[in-house]
Design a protein around this motif. Structure first.
Motif, PDB file in Angstrom:
ATOM      1  N   TRP A 183      -4.338  57.217  43.124  1.00  0.00           N
ATOM      2  CA  TRP A 183      -4.232  58.610  43.511  1.00  0.00           C
ATOM      3  C   TRP A 183      -2.803  58.859  43.326  1.00  0.00           C
ATOM      4  O   TRP A 183      -2.371  60.153  43.058  1.00  0.00           O
ATOM      5  CB  TRP A 183      -4.709  58.708  44.825  1.00  0.00           C
ATOM      6  CG  TRP A 183      -4.657  60.231  45.296  1.00  0.00           C
ATOM      7  CD1 TRP A 183      -4.897  61.234  44.676  1.00  0.00           C
ATOM      8  CD2 TRP A 183      -4.163  60.549  46.724  1.00  0.00           C
ATOM      9  NE1 TRP A 183      -4.894  62.481  45.613  1.00  0.00           N
ATOM     10  CE2 TRP A 183      -4.295  62.059  46.713  1.00  0.00           C
ATOM     11  CE3 TRP A 183      -4.007  59.852  47.819  1.00  0.00           C
ATOM     12  CZ2 TRP A 183      -4.147  62.437  47.687  1.00  0.00           C
ATOM     13  CZ3 TRP A 183      -3.569  60.557  49.075  1.00  0.00           C
ATOM     14  CH2 TRP A 183      -3.961  61.992  49.044  1.00  0.00           C
ATOM     15  N   GLY A 184      -1.707  58.181  43.802  1.00  0.00           N
ATOM     16  CA  GLY A 184      -0.335  58.483  43.535  1.00  0.00           C
ATOM     17  C   GLY A 184       0.046  58.693  42.154  1.00  0.00           C
ATOM     18  O   GLY A 184       0.689  59.754  41.934  1.00  0.00           O
ATOM     19  N   ALA A 185      -0.352  58.066  41.433  1.00  0.00           N
ATOM     20  CA  ALA A 185      -0.088  58.275  39.859  1.00  0.00           C
ATOM     21  C   ALA A 185      -0.916  59.508  39.412  1.00  0.00           C
ATOM     22  O   ALA A 185      -0.270  60.507  38.495  1.00  0.00           O
ATOM     23  CB  ALA A 185      -0.622  57.008  39.037  1.00  0.00           C
ATOM     24  N   ALA A 186      -2.086  60.024  39.899  1.00  0.00           N
ATOM     25  CA  ALA A 186      -2.494  61.091  39.512  1.00  0.00           C
ATOM     26  C   ALA A 186      -2.313  62.366  40.142  1.00  0.00           C
ATOM     27  O   ALA A 186      -1.849  63.387  39.198  1.00  0.00           O
ATOM     28  CB  ALA A 186      -4.244  61.163  40.115  1.00  0.00           C
ATOM     29  N   ARG A 187      -1.389  62.231  41.220  1.00  0.00           N
ATOM     30  CA  ARG A 187      -0.612  63.379  41.864  1.00  0.00           C
ATOM     31  C   ARG A 187       0.432  63.659  40.974  1.00  0.00           C
ATOM     32  O   ARG A 187       0.781  65.082  40.715  1.00  0.00           O
ATOM     33  CB  ARG A 187      -0.361  62.984  43.137  1.00  0.00           C
ATOM     34  CG  ARG A 187      -1.400  63.090  44.253  1.00  0.00           C
ATOM     35  CD  ARG A 187      -0.940  62.499  45.716  1.00  0.00           C
ATOM     36  NE  ARG A 187      -0.463  63.542  46.232  1.00  0.00           N
ATOM     37  CZ  ARG A 187       0.382  63.042  47.417  1.00  0.00           C
ATOM     38  NH1 ARG A 187       0.637  62.089  47.730  1.00  0.00           N
ATOM     39  NH2 ARG A 187       1.412  64.367  47.838  1.00  0.00           N
ATOM     40  N   GLN A 188       1.252  62.678  40.563  1.00  0.00           N
ATOM     41  CA  GLN A 188       2.237  62.923  39.559  1.00  0.00           C
ATOM     42  C   GLN A 188       1.942  63.365  38.481  1.00  0.00           C
ATOM     43  O   GLN A 188       2.540  64.246  37.845  1.00  0.00           O
ATOM     44  CB  GLN A 188       3.225  61.748  39.704  1.00  0.00           C
ATOM     45  CG  GLN A 188       3.762  61.123  40.941  1.00  0.00           C
ATOM     46  CD  GLN A 188       4.610  59.892  40.704  1.00  0.00           C
ATOM     47  OE1 GLN A 188       5.158  59.504  39.695  1.00  0.00           O
ATOM     48  NE2 GLN A 188       4.747  59.158  41.953  1.00  0.00           N
TER      49      GLN A 188
END
Length: 267
Positions: A106-111
Motif C-alpha cells: 500500500w505504501g508503494a501504491a500511494r507513492q
C-alpha cells in the motif's frame, strides 16, 4: 502538474497517514476485525484502497505508450468479465497478503499513484470505468474513498478520527454528483440548482449554488460527507432542507461511482 493537483495530493497523503498509523500495530486478530461493510474486515478495507490506488495509477499510465495502454486494457477486460464482483474480488485477493506485505504494498501504491497522476499531460483525462477523469478529479475521488474507508476501519477498532477541513473535497464531490445520484436511481434530476451552506469542522461556512435558490441544504459539512458516502442514515444527521426536491435528494445522495449502496441502518 498544477498547484491544485499538488494540493490535492498533499491532502490525500495527509488523510492516508492516520489510517496507516491506526493499522500498523495490529496483530492478525486486529486485521481480521469485521467492519460495517458486510464481509469486509479491516484488512479488506485497506486492501481495497491499495487495489484502487494501483488501478488508478495504471489508468494514468495508459496514456504513456502501448505498454501502459495494454495493461489498462487488460484491467478493463477483467472488469467486463465480472462487472458486479470485480472490485470486491480485487479487495479480497489483496487482503490475503500478510499484514507486513499488505502495508508495504500500500505504501508503494500511494507513492506510485502520485507519480503517475503527476505525469499525465496537462489537459488530458485518464480513462476510468465510467467517464474519463482529470488527474485532479481522480485524486479527489481517491481522497473521498480513503476518508470513507478509514472511517470504517476506525469504527471497527473503536477509535474516532478528528475531523478536519480536508473533508471539503468530499463535500464538493457530493455536490458535483447530485445528478448522478438521480441517474443511478433511474430518476430525472431537477433542472434547478440547489443552494448548500455547510459548516466546516473549523467553523468556516462553505457554499455552493445560487443564493436565491428555492431548494436549500444547511448544516454540518461532516454530516453531509457521512451521508454522501453512505456512512450514516439520513435520519441521524443534523442537516436541514428547504423544498421537497432538496429533501428527497438527501435520501439518495452518493458521492461514489457505481450502483446505489444499501447505506446504513437508522441508529
Amino acid at each position: 502538474m498544477t498547484s491544485l493537483l499538488e494540493d490535492l495530493l498533499d491532502d490525500l497523503r495527509a488523510e492516508g497517514d492516520p489510517l496507516l498509523a491506526a493499522v500498523s500495530g495490529l496483530d492478525e486478530a486486529g486485521w481480521a476485525t469485521p467492519t460495517a461493510a458486510a464481509g469486509w474486515t479491516v484488512a479488506t478495507q485497506v486492501a481495497h484502497l491499495l487495489w484502487t490506488d494501483e488501478t488508478a495509477a495504471a489508468a494514468a499510465r495508459s496514456l504513456d505508450g502501448d505498454v501502459g495502454k495494454a495493461a489498462w486494457d487488460d484491467i478493463v477486460l477483467q472488469a467486463m468479465a465480472d462487472p458486479s464482483g470485480f472490485v470486491d474480488t480485487g479487495a479480497h485477493e489483496v487482503a490475503r497478503l500478510a499484514p507486513t506485505a499488505l502495508l508495504a504494498r500500500w505504501g508503494a501504491a500511494r507513492q506510485d499513484l502520485a507519480a503517475a497522476v503527476r505525469a499525465v499531460p496537462v489537459g488530458q483525462k485518464m480513462p476510468w470505468f465510467g467517464p474519463p477523469m482529470s488527474p485532479a478529479s481522480m485524486v479527489t475521488a481517491r481522497f473521498m474513498e480513503t476518508w470513507a474507508h478509514a472511517l470504517d476501519v476506525h469504527e471497527a477498532l473503536g477509535s474516532v478520527p478528528e475531523p478536519t477541513d480536508r473533508i471539503r473535497h468530499v463535500a464538493h464531490l457530493g455536490v458535483r454528483t447530485r445528478d448522478f445520484a438521480y441517474a443511478v436511481h433511474g430518476l430525472t434530476p431537477p433542472a434547478e440548482e440547489f443552494r448548500l451552506e455547510l459548516t466546516a469542522p473549523s467553523g468556516a461556512v462553505w457554499a455552493w449554488g445560487p443564493e436565491d435558490a428555492a431548494q436549500t441544504v444547511h448544516g454540518p459539512a461532516y454530516d453531509f460527507c457521512l451521508l454522501v458516502t453512505q456512512r450514516i442514515h439520513r435520519d441521524d444527521i443534523a442537516l436541514t432542507t428547504t423544498g421537497d426536491a432538496a429533501a428527497h435528494w438527501l435520501t439518495i445522495a452518493q458521492a461514489f461511482a457505481g450502483p446505489a449502496g444499501e447505506g446504513r441502518a437508522k441508529r
